[in-house]
Design an enzyme around this catalytic site. Structure first.
Site, PDB file in Angstrom:
ATOM      1  N   ARG A 196       0.871  -1.384  -0.082  1.00 38.60           N
ATOM      2  CA  ARG A 196       0.062   0.118   0.054  1.00 38.60           C
ATOM      3  C   ARG A 196       1.003   1.219  -0.056  1.00 38.60           C
ATOM      4  O   ARG A 196       0.412   2.220   0.597  1.00 38.60           O
ATOM      5  CB  ARG A 196      -0.844   0.129   1.224  1.00 38.60           C
ATOM      6  CG  ARG A 196      -2.036  -1.184   1.291  1.00 38.60           C
ATOM      7  CD  ARG A 196      -2.986  -0.988   0.146  1.00 38.60           C
ATOM      8  NE  ARG A 196      -4.170  -1.848   0.596  1.00 38.60           N
ATOM      9  CZ  ARG A 196      -4.107  -3.147   0.316  1.00 38.60           C
ATOM     10  NH1 ARG A 196      -2.879  -3.708  -0.378  1.00 38.60           N
ATOM     11  NH2 ARG A 196      -5.060  -3.980   0.645  1.00 38.60           N
ATOM     12  N   SER A 290     -10.364  -1.097   4.154  1.00 37.06           N
ATOM     13  CA  SER A 290      -9.748  -1.479   5.110  1.00 37.06           C
ATOM     14  C   SER A 290      -9.120  -0.152   5.898  1.00 37.06           C
ATOM     15  O   SER A 290      -8.442   0.716   5.205  1.00 37.06           O
ATOM     16  CB  SER A 290      -8.402  -2.112   4.924  1.00 37.06           C
ATOM     17  OG  SER A 290      -8.540  -3.540   4.398  1.00 37.06           O
ATOM     18  N   GLU A 394      -4.259   2.548   7.421  1.00 37.76           N
ATOM     19  CA  GLU A 394      -3.962   2.604   5.994  1.00 37.76           C
ATOM     20  C   GLU A 394      -4.729   3.815   5.290  1.00 37.76           C
ATOM     21  O   GLU A 394      -4.115   4.318   4.253  1.00 37.76           O
ATOM     22  CB  GLU A 394      -4.715   1.263   5.395  1.00 37.76           C
ATOM     23  CG  GLU A 394      -4.211   1.169   3.645  1.00 37.76           C
ATOM     24  CD  GLU A 394      -5.178   0.522   2.942  1.00 37.76           C
ATOM     25  OE1 GLU A 394      -5.779   0.821   1.954  1.00 37.76           O
ATOM     26  OE2 GLU A 394      -5.635  -0.735   3.477  1.00 37.76           O
TER      27      GLU A 394
HETATM   28  N1  EPU Z   1     -10.350 -12.493   9.998  1.00 36.49           N
HETATM   29  C1  EPU Z   1     -10.844 -12.528  11.355  1.00 36.49           C
HETATM   30  N2  EPU Z   1     -11.999 -12.075  11.447  1.00 36.49           N
HETATM   31  C2  EPU Z   1     -12.735 -11.528  10.515  1.00 36.49           C
HETATM   32  C3  EPU Z   1     -12.285 -11.251   9.147  1.00 36.49           C
HETATM   33  C4  EPU Z   1     -11.255 -11.832   9.019  1.00 36.49           C
HETATM   34  O1  EPU Z   1     -10.370 -13.027  11.933  1.00 36.49           O
HETATM   35  O2  EPU Z   1     -13.967 -11.029  10.734  1.00 36.49           O
HETATM   36  C5  EPU Z   1      -8.997 -12.690   9.771  1.00 36.49           C
HETATM   37  C6  EPU Z   1      -8.948 -14.192   9.190  1.00 36.49           C
HETATM   38  O3  EPU Z   1      -7.978 -15.024   9.622  1.00 36.49           O
HETATM   39  C7  EPU Z   1      -8.685 -14.018   7.714  1.00 36.49           C
HETATM   40  C8  EPU Z   1      -7.831 -12.661   7.744  1.00 36.49           C
HETATM   41  O4  EPU Z   1      -8.386 -12.049   8.811  1.00 36.49           O
HETATM   42  O5  EPU Z   1      -7.963 -15.032   7.115  1.00 36.49           O
HETATM   43  C9  EPU Z   1      -7.675 -11.994   6.499  1.00 36.49           C
HETATM   44  O6  EPU Z   1      -8.966 -11.642   6.134  1.00 36.49           O
HETATM   45  P1  EPU Z   1      -9.378 -10.942   4.495  1.00 36.49           P
HETATM   46  O7  EPU Z   1      -8.787 -12.151   3.587  1.00 36.49           O
HETATM   47  O8  EPU Z   1     -10.745 -10.610   4.506  1.00 36.49           O
HETATM   48  O9  EPU Z   1      -8.178  -9.868   4.176  1.00 36.49           O
HETATM   49  P2  EPU Z   1      -7.525  -8.751   4.812  1.00 36.49           P
HETATM   50  O10 EPU Z   1      -5.934  -9.271   5.177  1.00 36.49           O
HETATM   51  O11 EPU Z   1      -8.379  -8.384   6.169  1.00 36.49           O
HETATM   52  C10 EPU Z   1      -6.740  -7.252   2.774  1.00 36.49           C
HETATM   53  C11 EPU Z   1      -6.945  -6.167   2.399  1.00 36.49           C
HETATM   54  C12 EPU Z   1      -8.277  -6.005   1.793  1.00 36.49           C
HETATM   55  C13 EPU Z   1      -8.334  -6.933   0.621  1.00 36.49           C
HETATM   56  C14 EPU Z   1      -8.457  -8.317   1.185  1.00 36.49           C
HETATM   57  C15 EPU Z   1      -8.562  -9.430   0.303  1.00 36.49           C
HETATM   58  C16 EPU Z   1      -5.589  -4.793   3.696  1.00 36.49           C
HETATM   59  C17 EPU Z   1      -5.396  -3.710   4.759  1.00 36.49           C
HETATM   60  N3  EPU Z   1      -6.607  -5.066   3.341  1.00 36.49           N
HETATM   61  O12 EPU Z   1      -7.610  -7.647   4.049  1.00 36.49           O
HETATM   62  O13 EPU Z   1      -7.909  -4.561   1.099  1.00 36.49           O
HETATM   63  O14 EPU Z   1      -9.630  -6.757   0.109  1.00 36.49           O
HETATM   64  O15 EPU Z   1      -7.277  -8.460   1.765  1.00 36.49           O
HETATM   65  O16 EPU Z   1      -7.451  -9.569  -0.547  1.00 36.49           O
HETATM   66  O17 EPU Z   1      -4.350  -5.282   3.327  1.00 36.49           O
HETATM   67  C18 EPU Z   1      -8.533  -2.267   1.408  1.00 36.49           C
HETATM   68  O18 EPU Z   1      -7.261  -2.178   1.287  1.00 36.49           O
HETATM   69  O19 EPU Z   1      -9.263  -1.351   1.673  1.00 36.49           O
HETATM   70  C19 EPU Z   1      -9.017  -3.835   1.069  1.00 36.49           C
HETATM   71  C20 EPU Z   1     -10.185  -3.811   1.532  1.00 36.49           C
END
Ligand code: EPU
Length: 398
Positions: A196, A290, A394
């Site tokens: 990012r 995010s 972010e």
């Molecule tokens: N998780 C929880 N509880 C929840 C949801 C998620 O514990 O309610 C944990 C789970 O272990 C899950 C992990 O968080 O496996 C990762 O969750 P997710 O796959 O939804 O991805 P994220 O790391 O939370 C990132 C990006 C998102 C992007 C998603 C999917 C960042 C800051 N965010 O989120 O980007 O859509 O991966 O690739 O890197 C954005 O930047 O605005 C954004 C939405």
């Protein structure tokens, strides 16, 4: 209208949080030539513009902490075309959609490797670009479908989702240099892309305005389905298994094992379904996606998080994490916030989104900047108190 200038503009529609804030002055331009003319006139004192200056896309990664006292700039440069095809300046706002315009598939053949270069103006809505690529059977941005914002901001922020970052498909970034007034083009390798991050938001912040981005796309399938449940979701739609060909050269024997019917449009639709099930629709509930970055910490910090989790949930408890290289570990901030019991937490008009706690939302549409800031601090304090990990936003605070 090539150039628009407003004073005291309401920015409610210019930030996806839906904050009721305004700016002293708002300038919108529709071409690089207009931006250059405007810049020259400003340098010679023809326009008096309140400072500071801020260039925005759709405000999908911004938190306005109050009325903005300076001038907000926005690019309305909207075109998508095969790179190298010149057009008259007046055509710049046209987004080609007819079959004659299909890059690489009509008129001019794709490079022998299947690579097709496509240029998009900074003001093109990012998801319009993703849809255009999918409609034209070009692979590259399909996993990034549905991300709010515009193409220029995507290249500044290095947006990422489902195992892909925009830097993976950026070839060149074309900019306007606010110091010299010249047009400059950077190779992706010069943009210092990170998680990012890019030089446009760190070292060279404020100097360059992105005017268009040249993408390296593929006319042959290069699906990237390795993240989470993406492959399973695609296989469900297709009704058969899809082999993992990530890393195999396009057109190789391995990649020819891909099943018929697997298209960029199909992957795009699967991604949109996943997003819709997890993330709030900005048209319905204000947010900036995010709110926090996923923390990248030394292994010793990860071990501490794991021991806190084991104390609470037993020795079998697994902390989700990813190897970030050089002895560092990435821990999902969503998991840390979830573990603090904050999923669905509400503070006045602001809240932690119930399906994805990494997202802070304007629950009622009436949240003030102070309410979001209060919630941000509450979440950061909860995570640092429980795990000793400091979350960093972010979302850019203005
Ligand atoms: N998780 C929880 N509880 C929840 C949801 C998620 O514990 O309610 C944990 C789970 O272990 C899950 C992990 O968080 O496996 C990762 O969750 P997710 O796959 O939804 O991805 P994220 O790391 O939370 C990132 C990006 C998102 C992007 C998603 C999917 C960042 C800051 N965010 O989120 O980007 O859509 O991966 O690739 O890197 C954005 O930047 O605005 C954004 C939405």
């Amino acid at each position: 209208m090539p150039m628009k200038l407003y004073y005291g503009k309401d920015l409610s529609a210019w930030n996806t949080f839906g904050m009721k804030v305004s700016c002293a002055c708002f300038v919108e331009y529709s071409s690089v030539a207009r931006l250059q003319e405007f810049w020259k006139a400003w340098r010679y004192g023809e326009h008096v513009l309140p400072k500071p200056f801020l260039h925005i896309g759709r405000g999908s990664n911004l938190l306005f902490t109050g009325d903005f006292p300076g001038t907000v700039f926005h690019s309305d440069i909207k075109f998508i075309r095969e790179y190298g095809k010149s057009r008259e300046e007046g055509d710049e706002t046209a987004v080609p959609r007819s079959s004659e315009e299909r890059p690489g598939t009509a008129g001019r053949p794709a490079e022998s490797s299947g690579v097709v270069l496509v240029e998009a103006g900074a003001g093109v809505l990012w998801d319009d670009f993703c849809r255009w690529c999918a409609d034209n059977s070009l692979w590259g941005p399909e996993n990034l479908s549905g991300i709010p914002g515009e193409t220029g901001a995507a290249a500044v922020q290095n947006i990422g989702a489902y195992g892909v970052e925009v830097k993976d498909i950026v070839r060149y970034v074309k900019c306007f240099d606010c110091v010299t007034g010249a047009a400059v083009t950077f190779r992706a390798s010069e943009c210092r892309y990170g998680y990012r991050d890019s030089m446009f938001k760190s070292g060279a912040k404020g100097r360059y305005v992105v005017t268009s981005v040249v993408f390296s796309l593929s006319a042959v399938p290069v699906p990237r389905l390795g993240y989470g449940h993406v492959r399973a979701a695609v296989e469900k739609v297709l009704g058969r298994p899809v082999p993992d060909v990530a890393g195999c050269p396009a057109g190789s024997a391995e990649s020819s094992r891909l099943p018929d019917g697997l298209t960029a449009s199909m992957v795009r639709d699967v991604i949109l379904d996943i997003r819709n099930s997890k993330l709030p629709d900005p048209a319905v509930m204000g947010s900036a996606g995010s709110f926090f970055k996923n923390p990248v910490v030394p292994r010793s910090d990860y071990e501490r998080v794991a021991s806190v989790a084991r104390l609470e949930h037993g020795m079998d408890c697994e902390v989700p994490h990813y190897d970030a290289g050089s002895g560092f570990i990435k821990i999902p901030a969503a998991w840390l916030i979830d573990q603090c019991g904050l999923k669905g937490f509400r503070a006045g008009n602001a809240g932690v989104y119930e399906k994805q706690p990494l997202v802070l939302v304007n629950l009622t549409g009436k949240a003030s900047p102070e309410e979001i800031l209060y919630l941000e601090n509450l979440v950061r304090n909860a995570v640092v108190n429980k795990f000793g990990i400091m979350l960093h936003p972010e979302v850019e605070h203005v």
